[in-house]
Design a protein around this motif. Structure first.
Motif, PDB file in Angstrom:
ATOM      1  N   ASN A  17       0.826  -1.218   0.000  1.00 33.86           N
ATOM      2  CA  ASN A  17       0.000   0.000   0.000  1.00 33.86           C
ATOM      3  C   ASN A  17       0.852   1.257   0.000  1.00 33.86           C
ATOM      4  O   ASN A  17       0.511   2.244  -0.654  1.00 33.86           O
ATOM      5  CB  ASN A  17      -0.914   0.022   1.226  1.00 33.86           C
ATOM      6  CG  ASN A  17      -2.105  -0.914   1.062  1.00 33.86           C
ATOM      7  OD1 ASN A  17      -2.624  -1.068  -0.046  1.00 33.86           O
ATOM      8  ND2 ASN A  17      -2.515  -1.544   2.148  1.00 33.86           N
ATOM      9  N   ARG A  21       0.688   4.120  -2.812  1.00 37.55           N
ATOM     10  CA  ARG A  21       0.527   5.534  -2.438  1.00 37.55           C
ATOM     11  C   ARG A  21       1.612   6.398  -3.078  1.00 37.55           C
ATOM     12  O   ARG A  21       1.339   7.483  -3.617  1.00 37.55           O
ATOM     13  CB  ARG A  21       0.589   5.633  -0.909  1.00 37.55           C
ATOM     14  CG  ARG A  21       0.636   7.022  -0.324  1.00 37.55           C
ATOM     15  CD  ARG A  21       0.684   6.862   1.193  1.00 37.55           C
ATOM     16  NE  ARG A  21       0.800   8.120   1.919  1.00 37.55           N
ATOM     17  CZ  ARG A  21       1.952   8.687   2.241  1.00 37.55           C
ATOM     18  NH1 ARG A  21       3.087   8.120   1.873  1.00 37.55           N
ATOM     19  NH2 ARG A  21       1.972   9.818   2.939  1.00 37.55           N
ATOM     20  N   ILE A  50      -9.836   1.764 -11.296  1.00 32.97           N
ATOM     21  CA  ILE A  50     -10.340   2.937 -10.574  1.00 32.97           C
ATOM     22  C   ILE A  50      -9.360   4.111 -10.736  1.00 32.97           C
ATOM     23  O   ILE A  50      -8.135   3.908 -10.657  1.00 32.97           O
ATOM     24  CB  ILE A  50     -10.571   2.573  -9.079  1.00 32.97           C
ATOM     25  CG1 ILE A  50     -11.054   3.777  -8.300  1.00 32.97           C
ATOM     26  CG2 ILE A  50      -9.330   1.981  -8.437  1.00 32.97           C
ATOM     27  CD1 ILE A  50     -11.419   3.465  -6.852  1.00 32.97           C
ATOM     28  N   GLU A  51      -9.923   5.297 -10.987  1.00 33.65           N
ATOM     29  CA  GLU A  51      -9.081   6.500 -11.075  1.00 33.65           C
ATOM     30  C   GLU A  51      -8.536   6.796  -9.679  1.00 33.65           C
ATOM     31  O   GLU A  51      -9.285   6.730  -8.696  1.00 33.65           O
ATOM     32  CB  GLU A  51      -9.925   7.714 -11.496  1.00 33.65           C
ATOM     33  CG  GLU A  51     -10.556   7.624 -12.854  1.00 33.65           C
ATOM     34  CD  GLU A  51      -9.547   7.658 -13.990  1.00 33.65           C
ATOM     35  OE1 GLU A  51      -8.567   8.433 -13.885  1.00 33.65           O
ATOM     36  OE2 GLU A  51      -9.731   6.893 -14.951  1.00 33.65           O
ATOM     37  N   LEU A  52      -7.263   7.118  -9.580  1.00 25.05           N
ATOM     38  CA  LEU A  52      -6.695   7.405  -8.266  1.00 25.05           C
ATOM     39  C   LEU A  52      -6.083   8.805  -8.239  1.00 25.05           C
ATOM     40  O   LEU A  52      -5.574   9.292  -9.249  1.00 25.05           O
ATOM     41  CB  LEU A  52      -5.620   6.377  -7.914  1.00 25.05           C
ATOM     42  CG  LEU A  52      -6.089   4.928  -7.723  1.00 25.05           C
ATOM     43  CD1 LEU A  52      -4.896   4.010  -7.554  1.00 25.05           C
ATOM     44  CD2 LEU A  52      -7.024   4.798  -6.523  1.00 25.05           C
ATOM     45  N   ARG A  55      -5.553  11.975  -2.712  1.00 18.42           N
ATOM     46  CA  ARG A  55      -6.406  11.767  -1.539  1.00 18.42           C
ATOM     47  C   ARG A  55      -7.017  10.351  -1.484  1.00 18.42           C
ATOM     48  O   ARG A  55      -7.397   9.881  -0.440  1.00 18.42           O
ATOM     49  CB  ARG A  55      -7.550  12.800  -1.478  1.00 18.42           C
ATOM     50  CG  ARG A  55      -7.094  14.248  -1.358  1.00 18.42           C
ATOM     51  CD  ARG A  55      -6.554  14.620   0.028  1.00 18.42           C
ATOM     52  NE  ARG A  55      -5.223  14.127   0.333  1.00 18.42           N
ATOM     53  CZ  ARG A  55      -4.086  14.640  -0.149  1.00 18.42           C
ATOM     54  NH1 ARG A  55      -4.084  15.647  -0.962  1.00 18.42           N
ATOM     55  NH2 ARG A  55      -2.931  14.131   0.188  1.00 18.42           N
ATOM     56  N   SER A  56      -7.081   9.673  -2.622  1.00 18.03           N
ATOM     57  CA  SER A  56      -7.651   8.318  -2.576  1.00 18.03           C
ATOM     58  C   SER A  56      -6.679   7.313  -1.964  1.00 18.03           C
ATOM     59  O   SER A  56      -7.045   6.181  -1.680  1.00 18.03           O
ATOM     60  CB  SER A  56      -8.148   7.860  -3.954  1.00 18.03           C
ATOM     61  OG  SER A  56      -7.245   8.203  -4.963  1.00 18.03           O
ATOM     62  N   VAL A  57      -5.421   7.728  -1.749  1.00 20.45           N
ATOM     63  CA  VAL A  57      -4.482   6.798  -1.099  1.00 20.45           C
ATOM     64  C   VAL A  57      -4.106   7.290   0.305  1.00 20.45           C
ATOM     65  O   VAL A  57      -3.063   6.946   0.836  1.00 20.45           O
ATOM     66  CB  VAL A  57      -3.216   6.585  -1.970  1.00 20.45           C
ATOM     67  CG1 VAL A  57      -3.545   5.725  -3.182  1.00 20.45           C
ATOM     68  CG2 VAL A  57      -2.589   7.912  -2.405  1.00 20.45           C
ATOM     69  N   LYS A  58      -5.003   8.078   0.889  1.00 20.27           N
ATOM     70  CA  LYS A  58      -4.722   8.571   2.252  1.00 20.27           C
ATOM     71  C   LYS A  58      -4.888   7.423   3.257  1.00 20.27           C
ATOM     72  O   LYS A  58      -5.657   6.485   3.018  1.00 20.27           O
ATOM     73  CB  LYS A  58      -5.643   9.740   2.597  1.00 20.27           C
ATOM     74  CG  LYS A  58      -7.104   9.372   2.773  1.00 20.27           C
ATOM     75  CD  LYS A  58      -7.857  10.601   3.270  1.00 20.27           C
ATOM     76  CE  LYS A  58      -9.224  10.295   3.799  1.00 20.27           C
ATOM     77  NZ  LYS A  58     -10.261   9.950   2.897  1.00 20.27           N
TER      78      LYS A  58
END
Ligand code: F6P
Length: 323
Positions: A17, A21, A50-52, A55-58
């Protein structure tokens, strides 16, 4: 490149992860788009993406496993599967891939590149530390620490009951986890696939330890050792020494989980950024790794085919300390 697809593939490893990130945030930093591909190559085949954005990897740098999920895709091993994957890649305008995984995952990416010319960079994510081109793989350090914590606990019982504990640790082809955790947990003997061990030598080691006054012992056995597995070994030693109170513990998948250590988080962060920078510079078919604390790129063929050697100095250390 404008749009990078990122996936995690093969066995999960703590720190995947953190690598994801870093890839996503490096993409943003360099003004690129990033797309997460779910369940490894399966996500390409099924167009599960999925679009990343940053903030989507917070709040995932501290999480074990992989939020993208992972798989060992059988379909991607077929030409038909790879064709479907390529079609979906094009439909989603993905120019390049970052593949976080082990040698099986890199082999898949390499074939995919040969067939369709899709640029990719690999990031070594596996607890086994068995990938050439990096001193450490992502997840290895966390797994080491999980193992020694578990073995320290087993030692309490071993000492209290004067027992011999056989502990199986992961590493289907490699003894890195076994050798290092064996040293760190004070094992009497360590059995690894890279070394030719025998039950005779193991018994002699245990007899020596008994003679020197030890009442309990830990034997660390790598999953991939060549003497028939931890239960068989314990059985054979028990036959020679019916007086020993022997127990077997298989640590199993607890070694693959948990919050990554600081070392794994930093390693994953560095490699995630290096992979994106590599793709921007036009690099492909390479694996980003760390050697002597510097980021290096290794041709993927070498990363797949070559193997890190077990350090003979570490074997000596283990032997001296088992006196
Ligand atoms: O390669 C990592 C690893 O954890 C090995 O040490 C182990 O042999 C294997 O994966 C187990 O894989 P799984 O249970 O996911 O099939």
């Amino acid at each position: 490149v404008k749009r990078i697809g990122v996936l995690t593939s093969g066995g999960d490893a703590p720190g995947m992860n953190a690598a994801l990130r870093a890839v996503v945030r490096a993409c943003k930093y360099y003004d690129l788009q990033s797309v997460g591909i779910r369940q490894g190559y399966e996500g390409l085949i099924n167009s599960d993406m999925i679009e990343l954005g940053p903030r989507s990897v917070k709040n995932i740098i501290n999480q074990g496993g992989t939020v993208l999920k992972t798989a060992r895709s059988a379909e991607f091993r077929t030409p038909e599967g790879r064709l479907k994957a390529y079609k979906h890649l094009k439909d989603n305008n993905i120019d390049a891939l970052v593949v976080i995984g082990g040698d099986g995952s890199f082999t898949g990416a390499n074939i995919f590149h040969k067939e369709f010319g899709v640029p990719f960079i690999g990031i070594p994510g596996t607890i086994d530390n068995d990938i050439f081109g990096t001193d450490f793989t992502i997840g290895y350090d966390t797994a080491l620490n999980t193992v020694i914590e578990a073995v320290d606990k087993l030692r309490d019982t071993a000492t209290s009951h004067d027992r011999v504990f056989f502990v199986e640790v992961m590493g289907r082809d490699a003894g890195f986890i076994a050798l290092n955790t064996g040293i760190a947990s004070g094992a009497q003997d360590i059995l690894i696939p890279e070394q030719r061990d025998s039950v005779q030598e193991l018994c002699e080691s245990l007899e020596r330890s008994e003679k020197s006054g030890k009442k309990s012992s830990i034997v660390i056995v790598a999953e991939g050792e060549k003497l028939g597995g931890v239960y068989e070994l314990a059985k054979q030693v028990q036959q020679k020494h019916p007086e020993y109170d022997i127990r077997v513990t298989v640590l199993g998948h607890i070694q693959r989980g948990g919050s990554p250590t600081c070392h794994d988080r930093v390693l994953a962060s560095r490699l995630g950024i290096a992979a994106v920078e590599g793709l921007i510079e036009g690099k492909t078919n390479l694996m980003a790794g760390i050697r002597s604390n510097k980021v290096v790129f290794t041709p993927i063929d070498e990363a797949i085919k070559k193997h890190n050697e077990i350090d003979t100095e570490l074997i000596k250390v283990a032997n001296i300390l088992a006196i």
